[in-house]
Design a protein around this motif. Structure first.
Motif, PDB file in Angstrom:
ATOM      1  N   MET A 174       0.789  -1.280   0.015  1.00  0.00           N
ATOM      2  CA  MET A 174      -0.053   0.093  -0.050  1.00  0.00           C
ATOM      3  C   MET A 174       0.932   1.271  -0.006  1.00  0.00           C
ATOM      4  O   MET A 174       0.504   2.347  -0.632  1.00  0.00           O
ATOM      5  CB  MET A 174      -1.030   0.000   1.224  1.00  0.00           C
ATOM      6  CG  MET A 174      -2.201  -1.136   1.121  1.00  0.00           C
ATOM      7  SD  MET A 174      -3.142  -1.049  -0.265  1.00  0.00           S
ATOM      8  CE  MET A 174      -3.918   0.715   0.105  1.00  0.00           C
ATOM      9  N   GLU A 175       1.926   1.098   0.742  1.00  0.00           N
ATOM     10  CA  GLU A 175       2.838   2.456   0.937  1.00  0.00           C
ATOM     11  C   GLU A 175       3.510   2.794  -0.680  1.00  0.00           C
ATOM     12  O   GLU A 175       3.717   3.766  -0.834  1.00  0.00           O
ATOM     13  CB  GLU A 175       4.079   2.112   1.804  1.00  0.00           C
ATOM     14  CG  GLU A 175       4.506   3.078   2.358  1.00  0.00           C
ATOM     15  CD  GLU A 175       5.557   2.822   3.468  1.00  0.00           C
ATOM     16  OE1 GLU A 175       6.719   3.249   3.368  1.00  0.00           O
ATOM     17  OE2 GLU A 175       5.220   2.117   4.383  1.00  0.00           O
ATOM     18  N   ARG A 176       3.606   1.480  -1.383  1.00  0.00           N
ATOM     19  CA  ARG A 176       4.264   1.844  -2.546  1.00  0.00           C
ATOM     20  C   ARG A 176       3.255   2.259  -3.677  1.00  0.00           C
ATOM     21  O   ARG A 176       3.364   3.079  -4.418  1.00  0.00           O
ATOM     22  CB  ARG A 176       4.935   0.398  -2.964  1.00  0.00           C
ATOM     23  CG  ARG A 176       6.494   0.314  -2.763  1.00  0.00           C
ATOM     24  CD  ARG A 176       7.045  -0.754  -3.099  1.00  0.00           C
ATOM     25  NE  ARG A 176       6.954  -1.811  -2.172  1.00  0.00           N
ATOM     26  CZ  ARG A 176       6.944  -3.042  -2.566  1.00  0.00           C
ATOM     27  NH1 ARG A 176       7.021  -3.403  -3.625  1.00  0.00           N
ATOM     28  NH2 ARG A 176       6.786  -4.071  -1.232  1.00  0.00           N
ATOM     29  N   ALA A 177       2.087   1.724  -3.454  1.00  0.00           N
ATOM     30  CA  ALA A 177       0.702   1.796  -4.466  1.00  0.00           C
ATOM     31  C   ALA A 177       0.425   3.373  -4.346  1.00  0.00           C
ATOM     32  O   ALA A 177       0.010   4.072  -5.520  1.00  0.00           O
ATOM     33  CB  ALA A 177      -0.207   0.941  -4.336  1.00  0.00           C
ATOM     34  N   GLU A 178       0.234   3.877  -3.087  1.00  0.00           N
ATOM     35  CA  GLU A 178      -0.540   5.171  -3.152  1.00  0.00           C
ATOM     36  C   GLU A 178       0.376   6.108  -2.120  1.00  0.00           C
ATOM     37  O   GLU A 178       0.977   5.636  -1.129  1.00  0.00           O
ATOM     38  CB  GLU A 178      -1.837   5.121  -2.018  1.00  0.00           C
ATOM     39  CG  GLU A 178      -2.877   4.083  -2.984  1.00  0.00           C
ATOM     40  CD  GLU A 178      -4.099   3.869  -2.038  1.00  0.00           C
ATOM     41  OE1 GLU A 178      -4.353   4.833  -1.131  1.00  0.00           O
ATOM     42  OE2 GLU A 178      -4.642   3.048  -2.300  1.00  0.00           O
ATOM     43  N   PRO A 179       0.479   7.321  -2.636  1.00  0.00           N
ATOM     44  CA  PRO A 179       1.298   8.382  -1.920  1.00  0.00           C
ATOM     45  C   PRO A 179       0.610   8.583  -0.630  1.00  0.00           C
ATOM     46  O   PRO A 179      -0.575   8.689  -0.625  1.00  0.00           O
ATOM     47  CB  PRO A 179       1.574   9.447  -2.892  1.00  0.00           C
ATOM     48  CG  PRO A 179       0.671   9.360  -3.898  1.00  0.00           C
ATOM     49  CD  PRO A 179       0.293   7.580  -3.792  1.00  0.00           C
ATOM     50  N   ARG A 180       1.321   8.997   0.381  1.00  0.00           N
ATOM     51  CA  ARG A 180       0.699   9.402   1.683  1.00  0.00           C
ATOM     52  C   ARG A 180       0.191  11.005   1.469  1.00  0.00           C
ATOM     53  O   ARG A 180       0.711  11.979   0.587  1.00  0.00           O
ATOM     54  CB  ARG A 180       1.570   9.282   2.646  1.00  0.00           C
ATOM     55  CG  ARG A 180       2.046   8.138   3.115  1.00  0.00           C
ATOM     56  CD  ARG A 180       2.988   8.121   4.295  1.00  0.00           C
ATOM     57  NE  ARG A 180       3.289   6.841   4.630  1.00  0.00           N
ATOM     58  CZ  ARG A 180       3.906   6.324   5.728  1.00  0.00           C
ATOM     59  NH1 ARG A 180       4.249   7.396   6.659  1.00  0.00           N
ATOM     60  NH2 ARG A 180       4.315   5.278   6.062  1.00  0.00           N
ATOM     61  N   PRO A 181      -0.907  11.237   2.070  1.00  0.00           N
ATOM     62  CA  PRO A 181      -1.586  12.675   1.866  1.00  0.00           C
ATOM     63  C   PRO A 181      -0.454  13.596   2.572  1.00  0.00           C
ATOM     64  O   PRO A 181       0.155  13.470   3.474  1.00  0.00           O
ATOM     65  CB  PRO A 181      -2.777  12.539   2.519  1.00  0.00           C
ATOM     66  CG  PRO A 181      -2.782  11.352   3.428  1.00  0.00           C
ATOM     67  CD  PRO A 181      -1.699  10.416   2.932  1.00  0.00           C
ATOM     68  N   THR A 182      -0.336  14.826   1.893  1.00  0.00           N
ATOM     69  CA  THR A 182       0.380  15.833   2.484  1.00  0.00           C
ATOM     70  C   THR A 182      -0.514  16.563   3.613  1.00  0.00           C
ATOM     71  O   THR A 182      -1.572  16.060   3.960  1.00  0.00           O
ATOM     72  CB  THR A 182       0.602  16.970   1.593  1.00  0.00           C
ATOM     73  OG1 THR A 182      -0.672  17.483   1.149  1.00  0.00           O
ATOM     74  CG2 THR A 182       1.265  16.444   0.078  1.00  0.00           C
ATOM     75  N   ALA A 183       0.309  17.301   4.365  1.00  0.00           N
ATOM     76  CA  ALA A 183      -0.273  17.791   5.567  1.00  0.00           C
ATOM     77  C   ALA A 183      -1.509  18.707   5.280  1.00  0.00           C
ATOM     78  O   ALA A 183      -2.573  18.782   5.947  1.00  0.00           O
ATOM     79  CB  ALA A 183       0.640  18.854   6.259  1.00  0.00           C
ATOM     80  N   ALA A 184      -1.446  19.485   4.069  1.00  0.00           N
ATOM     81  CA  ALA A 184      -2.533  20.191   3.498  1.00  0.00           C
ATOM     82  C   ALA A 184      -3.728  19.491   3.060  1.00  0.00           C
ATOM     83  O   ALA A 184      -4.825  19.777   3.281  1.00  0.00           O
ATOM     84  CB  ALA A 184      -2.153  20.974   2.278  1.00  0.00           C
ATOM     85  N   ASP A 185      -3.588  18.170   2.526  1.00  0.00           N
ATOM     86  CA  ASP A 185      -4.579  17.285   2.376  1.00  0.00           C
ATOM     87  C   ASP A 185      -5.292  16.673   3.482  1.00  0.00           C
ATOM     88  O   ASP A 185      -6.540  16.828   3.604  1.00  0.00           O
ATOM     89  CB  ASP A 185      -4.034  16.223   1.442  1.00  0.00           C
ATOM     90  CG  ASP A 185      -3.784  16.478   0.074  1.00  0.00           C
ATOM     91  OD1 ASP A 185      -4.332  17.440  -0.322  1.00  0.00           O
ATOM     92  OD2 ASP A 185      -2.991  15.903  -0.693  1.00  0.00           O
ATOM     93  N   ALA A 186      -4.385  16.593   4.527  1.00  0.00           N
ATOM     94  CA  ALA A 186      -5.087  16.070   5.679  1.00  0.00           C
ATOM     95  C   ALA A 186      -5.736  16.927   6.427  1.00  0.00           C
ATOM     96  O   ALA A 186      -6.856  16.784   6.944  1.00  0.00           O
ATOM     97  CB  ALA A 186      -3.860  15.242   6.739  1.00  0.00           C
TER      98      ALA A 186
END
Length: 186
Positions: A174-186
């Protein structure tokens, strides 16, 4: 002792004349990867009557793909495994016969400090022995002459890159498939 002896055998082979070194390298590489391929070879003959040939061959191809990936990781992480085993042997003997301290320590201090979400740099700090071994193996083959460095260089490069490879395979899919949300997105 298997990783240690395999690594030392490969490195000793690279000190031989080139033709002997090629045979030596093929033999030891084959000995390292053969166990990964045995299940794939055993699965070639269909065992279930109701299984379509297409499905069977897809499963066989998947088994061979897995064997290739396992073989790649076995070779890539060989220097690190050998380093860990050598370190464990030396520490154990030192603690048993000289210091008589920390006899029940199970987690090495370097491993305990790697953290929850280690970076590639943390892996390089933790696996520095593999980088040193890869560099030393290539340098020793270079110094010995007779062009055996051509055989040692791919292994050395793989061992120098092994911390990055270890980090990459340690990530969740999952870590490779989807980038983590940025602070602004969170």
């Amino acid at each position: 002792l298997s990783p240690v002896t395999c690594l030392l055998a490969l490195m000793a082979g690279w000190l031989l004349p080139f033709k002997a070194s090629v045979v030596w390298t093929i033999f030891f590489t084959g000995a390292l990867v053969l166990p990964s391929f045995i299940p794939a070879w055993a699965g070639i003959a269909p065992r279930h009557a109701g299984l379509s040939l297409r499905s069977h061959f897809r499963a066989v191809a998947s088994d061979f793909r897995l064997a290739f990936l396992q073989s790649f990781l076995i070779i890539a992480l060989l220097a690190h495994q050998a380093w860990l085993m050598s370190d464990a042997i030396v520490r154990t003997l030192f603690r048993l016969f000289i210091s008589r301290r920390n006899l029940l320590e199970w987690t090495p201090a370097a491993q305990a400090t790697i953290g929850r979400e280690p970076t590639t740099l943390a892996y390089y700090r933790w696996m520095w022995g593999a980088v040193l071994t890869g560099s030393a193996a290539t340098a020793a083959a270079w110094v010995s002459g007779d062009q055996t460095w051509l055989l040692a260089a791919p292994f050395g490069a793989l061992w120098v890159a092994s911390p990055a490879i270890a980090r990459w395979v340690s990530q969740s899919s999952m870590e490779r498939a989807e980038p983590r949300p940025t602070a602004a997105d969170a």
